[in-house]
Design an enzyme around this catalytic site. Structure first.
Site, PDB file in Angstrom:
ATOM      1  N   GLU A   6     -34.443  -0.585  -7.246  1.00  0.00           N
ATOM      2  CA  GLU A   6     -34.474   0.808  -6.796  1.00  0.00           C
ATOM      3  C   GLU A   6     -33.209   1.446  -7.340  1.00  0.00           C
ATOM      4  O   GLU A   6     -32.109   1.094  -6.922  1.00  0.00           O
ATOM      5  CB  GLU A   6     -34.553   0.850  -5.272  1.00  0.00           C
ATOM      6  CG  GLU A   6     -35.070   2.171  -4.757  1.00  0.00           C
ATOM      7  CD  GLU A   6     -33.941   3.097  -4.374  1.00  0.00           C
ATOM      8  OE1 GLU A   6     -33.520   3.876  -5.264  1.00  0.00           O
ATOM      9  OE2 GLU A   6     -33.480   3.032  -3.245  1.00  0.00           O
ATOM     10  N   CYS A  62     -29.904   8.412  -3.579  1.00  0.00           N
ATOM     11  CA  CYS A  62     -30.597   8.187  -4.861  1.00  0.00           C
ATOM     12  C   CYS A  62     -31.681   9.225  -5.113  1.00  0.00           C
ATOM     13  O   CYS A  62     -31.947   9.573  -6.257  1.00  0.00           O
ATOM     14  CB  CYS A  62     -31.172   6.778  -4.900  1.00  0.00           C
ATOM     15  SG  CYS A  62     -32.103   6.378  -3.434  1.00  0.00           S
TER      16      CYS A  62
HETATM   17  O1  TXE Z   1     -23.250   0.971  -8.568  1.00  0.00           O
HETATM   18  P1  TXE Z   1     -23.630  -0.532  -8.941  1.00  0.00           P
HETATM   19  P2  TXE Z   1     -21.829   1.632  -8.250  1.00  0.00           P
HETATM   20  C1  TXE Z   1     -25.479   5.105  -8.779  1.00  0.00           C
HETATM   21  C2  TXE Z   1     -24.656   6.374  -8.579  1.00  0.00           C
HETATM   22  C3  TXE Z   1     -23.252   5.874  -8.660  1.00  0.00           C
HETATM   23  C4  TXE Z   1     -23.389   4.792  -9.719  1.00  0.00           C
HETATM   24  C5  TXE Z   1     -22.314   3.731  -9.713  1.00  0.00           C
HETATM   25  O2  TXE Z   1     -24.920   7.260  -9.620  1.00  0.00           O
HETATM   26  O3  TXE Z   1     -22.368   6.856  -9.064  1.00  0.00           O
HETATM   27  O4  TXE Z   1     -24.633   4.211  -9.446  1.00  0.00           O
HETATM   28  O5  TXE Z   1     -22.180   3.167  -8.414  1.00  0.00           O
HETATM   29  C6  TXE Z   1     -23.445  -4.803  -7.473  1.00  0.00           C
HETATM   30  N1  TXE Z   1     -24.480  -8.099 -11.278  1.00  0.00           N
HETATM   31  N2  TXE Z   1     -25.903   4.516  -7.538  1.00  0.00           N
HETATM   32  O6  TXE Z   1     -20.819   1.249  -9.258  1.00  0.00           O
HETATM   33  O7  TXE Z   1     -22.668  -1.104  -9.876  1.00  0.00           O
HETATM   34  C7  TXE Z   1     -22.338  -4.087  -6.735  1.00  0.00           C
HETATM   35  O8  TXE Z   1     -21.348  -4.997  -6.311  1.00  0.00           O
HETATM   36  C8  TXE Z   1     -24.997  -8.035 -10.050  1.00  0.00           C
HETATM   37  C9  TXE Z   1     -27.263   4.784  -7.132  1.00  0.00           C
HETATM   38  O9  TXE Z   1     -21.501   1.356  -6.825  1.00  0.00           O
HETATM   39  O10 TXE Z   1     -25.041  -0.501  -9.373  1.00  0.00           O
HETATM   40  C10 TXE Z   1     -23.123  -3.447  -5.594  1.00  0.00           C
HETATM   41  O11 TXE Z   1     -23.366  -4.419  -4.581  1.00  0.00           O
HETATM   42  N3  TXE Z   1     -24.622  -7.109  -9.152  1.00  0.00           N
HETATM   43  C11 TXE Z   1     -27.686   3.892  -6.034  1.00  0.00           C
HETATM   44  C12 TXE Z   1     -24.438  -3.072  -6.268  1.00  0.00           C
HETATM   45  O12 TXE Z   1     -24.525  -3.883  -7.441  1.00  0.00           O
HETATM   46  C13 TXE Z   1     -23.702  -6.198  -9.522  1.00  0.00           C
HETATM   47  C14 TXE Z   1     -26.698   3.555  -5.004  1.00  0.00           C
HETATM   48  C15 TXE Z   1     -24.544  -1.604  -6.691  1.00  0.00           C
HETATM   49  O13 TXE Z   1     -23.484  -1.296  -7.546  1.00  0.00           O
HETATM   50  C16 TXE Z   1     -23.136  -6.214 -10.816  1.00  0.00           C
HETATM   51  C17 TXE Z   1     -25.393   3.282  -5.572  1.00  0.00           C
HETATM   52  C18 TXE Z   1     -23.554  -7.224 -11.711  1.00  0.00           C
HETATM   53  N4  TXE Z   1     -23.066  -7.317 -12.956  1.00  0.00           N
HETATM   54  C19 TXE Z   1     -25.042   3.814  -6.785  1.00  0.00           C
HETATM   55  N5  TXE Z   1     -22.275  -5.188 -10.894  1.00  0.00           N
HETATM   56  C20 TXE Z   1     -29.035   4.150  -5.435  1.00  0.00           C
HETATM   57  N6  TXE Z   1     -30.095   3.814  -6.160  1.00  0.00           N
HETATM   58  O14 TXE Z   1     -29.136   4.606  -4.311  1.00  0.00           O
HETATM   59  C21 TXE Z   1     -22.280  -4.552  -9.716  1.00  0.00           C
HETATM   60  N7  TXE Z   1     -23.136  -5.154  -8.871  1.00  0.00           N
END
Ligand code: TXE
Length: 490
Positions: free
Chosen positions: A260, A294
């Site tokens: 998602e 999101c």
């Molecule tokens: O997201 P990440 P971030 C979008 C929103 C935001 C941007 C960055 O635009 O500005 O993403 O946010 C884990 N392997 N959304 O940096 O990196 C991380 O630790 C496995 C939309 O917070 O996607 C966290 O638990 N896991 C969104 C989770 O992934 C990894 C909500 C989400 O982090 C990883 C949040 C890796 N290599 C941000 N790297 C929505 N869909 O609602 C990070 N994580």
């Protein structure tokens, strides 16, 4: 503020036990409302994930307590968990606010919505059933049926914007189907999940059914998505990380993946609407949770006949919004989740101005400790501007102008995303044309962002794979086994 909200749990939760990380490493969690460290938490790494997966695998063994448990008993355990979430809803809400800066009001709503989600799934365990089939040329020679079996050990990697609801969305269907789980919360907002882990233990779930290994994405998160003994991973977060999770699944054991991801969701407003009502809906669509949603309505397409009036009222509404300490009762919004998100949003606002959008209000940080941004409204936004294309995830409303329904449907769809969408009009034909033409997992008609446990949530295109919530989510946590029996003497 930290003193008012007691933090009881800071360790890893594996096999119903609280434990230290194998490396002895810890990481800080910060209160973004004042930029102060709240506490240090045990930091999971690959070794800890391995231990958690082993516990989840043991709990899933054929013949284990969890596998042999009557579906009605699983339901009862989930029902107990609902009661505990309701009992502790204030505590859970305070932990959410402390850790990620959303208002206490919003966090309380999140706690109740999480309880409602779990209550919905508590009704499912004895209703997850297969089908009987009629195979072959001669119906009497064979009997066949399907079993919907739990997929196994599930990994879950969740984000910070709804740190409790995301847990409920993942464990609800997983536990209802009889899976076990290894979860990693986001490093920005790990506290509420730890309290949930304590409630899961108190409810009486057997050891290993739920495990929580908090830490960073590239270490603990990647250890989950690369793991050879995890059968499925459910991820919510950015498109970039979703891509990495899917790659890791492909390179390891081809585990099933549900994603998602982000959005750039259109909200289309026709001129026949009640203007005040439409402005209010559009305001909620983007400013809820400081835009860190999101499915936020981040592209508002307003018909040219009402455009100027709409913009004026949107600005009036935005400037009235009270952005302050999220623990305060009259706060409409609190701080952004962290310094990084704060800087990303401020940079995108500058880009909006540089590329020629009309900044009508806000646009600046609020001068105080913590990461607060003024509610920002841009008018005269055009499709090719960065703020119309890139997910901002902040309190920034972009208002675009349109003339004609076919044009606006095409423009609304001109994005790699397809998560949410909305249409406001009293004309049923226009509404249905948009509903049918839009490429998105959800279309809200005359409302926005209403999410119910019964209704599936997920994205078209690069907004994701699979669906959460509703009956649809059960499919993401089950394998279908077909059984064909040959019958003799027929
Ligand atoms: O997201 P990440 P971030 C979008 C929103 C935001 C941007 C960055 O635009 O500005 O993403 O946010 C884990 N392997 N959304 O940096 O990196 C991380 O630790 C496995 C939309 O917070 O996607 C966290 O638990 N896991 C969104 C989770 O992934 C990894 C909500 C989400 O982090 C990883 C949040 C890796 N290599 C941000 N790297 C929505 N869909 O609602 C990070 N994580």
């Amino acid at each position: 503020m930290a003193a008012e909200t007691k933090v009881e749990y800071t360790k890893l939760f594996i096999n119903n036990e609280w434990c230290d990380s194998a490396s002895g490493k810890t990481f800080p969690t910060i209160n973004p409302a004042n930029n102060q460290e709240i506490c240090q938490l045990q930091e999971a790494d690959k070794v800890d994930v391995d231990l958690a997966v082993k516990a989840a695998r043991d709990a899933f063994e054929f013949g284990s307590e969890w596998r042999s448990m009557a579906a009605a008993q699983r339901s009862a355990l989930m029902g107990k968990l609902v009661e505990l979430v309701q009992r502790d809803s204030d505590k859970l809400a305070r932990l959410i606010t402390l850790d990620m800066g959303k208002t206490l009001k919003a966090a309380q709503f999140e706690a109740m919505f999480s309880a409602a989600t779990l209550a919905y799934y508590a009704g499912w365990p004895d209703k997850v059933t297969g089908k009987t089939l009629q195979p072959g040329a001669s119906e009497d020679a064979f009997f066949a049926y399907t079993r919907h079996e739990p997929i196994g050990v599930c990994g879950a990697i969740i984000p910070w914007n709804y740190p409790l609801a995301m847990i409920a969305w993942k464990i609800g269907p997983a536990l209802a189907c009889g899976c076990t789980m290894v979860m990693k919360a986001a490093e920005q907002s790990p506290l509420v999940g730890l309290h949930m882990a304590a409630l899961i233990k108190e409810a009486g779930f057997p050891p290993g059914v739920f495990n929580l290994v908090n830490g960073y994405g590239p270490t603990a998160g990647a250890a989950i998505s690369e793991h050879m003994d995890i059968d499925k991973v459910a991820f919510t977060g950015s498109v970039e990380t979703g891509r990495l999770v899917m790659q890791a699944a492909a390179k390891s054991n081809l585990k099933k993946v549900s994603l998602e991801l982000g959005g750039k969701s259109p909200l289309i407003i026709f001129p026949d609407v009640d203007l005040d009502e439409a402005v209010k809906t559009a305001h909620g669509a983007i400013f809820t949770n400081n835009g860190q949603v999101c499915s936020a309505g981040s592209r508002v397409f307003v018909h040219e006949d009402i455009y100027d009036k709409f913009v004026a009222k949107a600005v009036e509404t935005a400037v009235k919004s009270n952005v302050t300490n999220p623990m305060e009762e009259d706060a409409d919004n609190g701080s952004m989740v962290d310094e990084q998100q704060y800087n990303v949003v401020l940079d995108l606002i500058v880009k909006g101005v540089d590329e020629g959008a009309a900044l009508k209000c806000g646009g600046k940080k609020i001068e105080r400790e913590g990461f607060y941004i003024q509610p920002t409204v841009f008018a005269d936004v055009t499709d090719e501007m960065t703020i119309a294309k890139q997910e901002i995830f902040g309190p920034v409303q972009s208002i675009l102008k349109f003339k004609d329904i076919d044009e606006v449907i095409a423009r609304a769809n001109a994005t790699a995303y397809g998560l949410g969408s909305g249409v406001l009009t009293k004309d049923i034909d226009k509404a249905m044309k948009v509903v049918n033409g839009i490429e998105a997992g959800t279309v809200w008609v005359n409302c926005y962002n209403y999410t119910h446990p019964q209704c599936p949530f997920g994205g078209f295109k690069q907004s994701g794979h699979g669906r959460e919530l509703g009956k649809y989510a059960l499919k993401e946590y089950t394998e279908v086994k077909q059984v064909t029996m040959k019958l003799y003497n027929q």
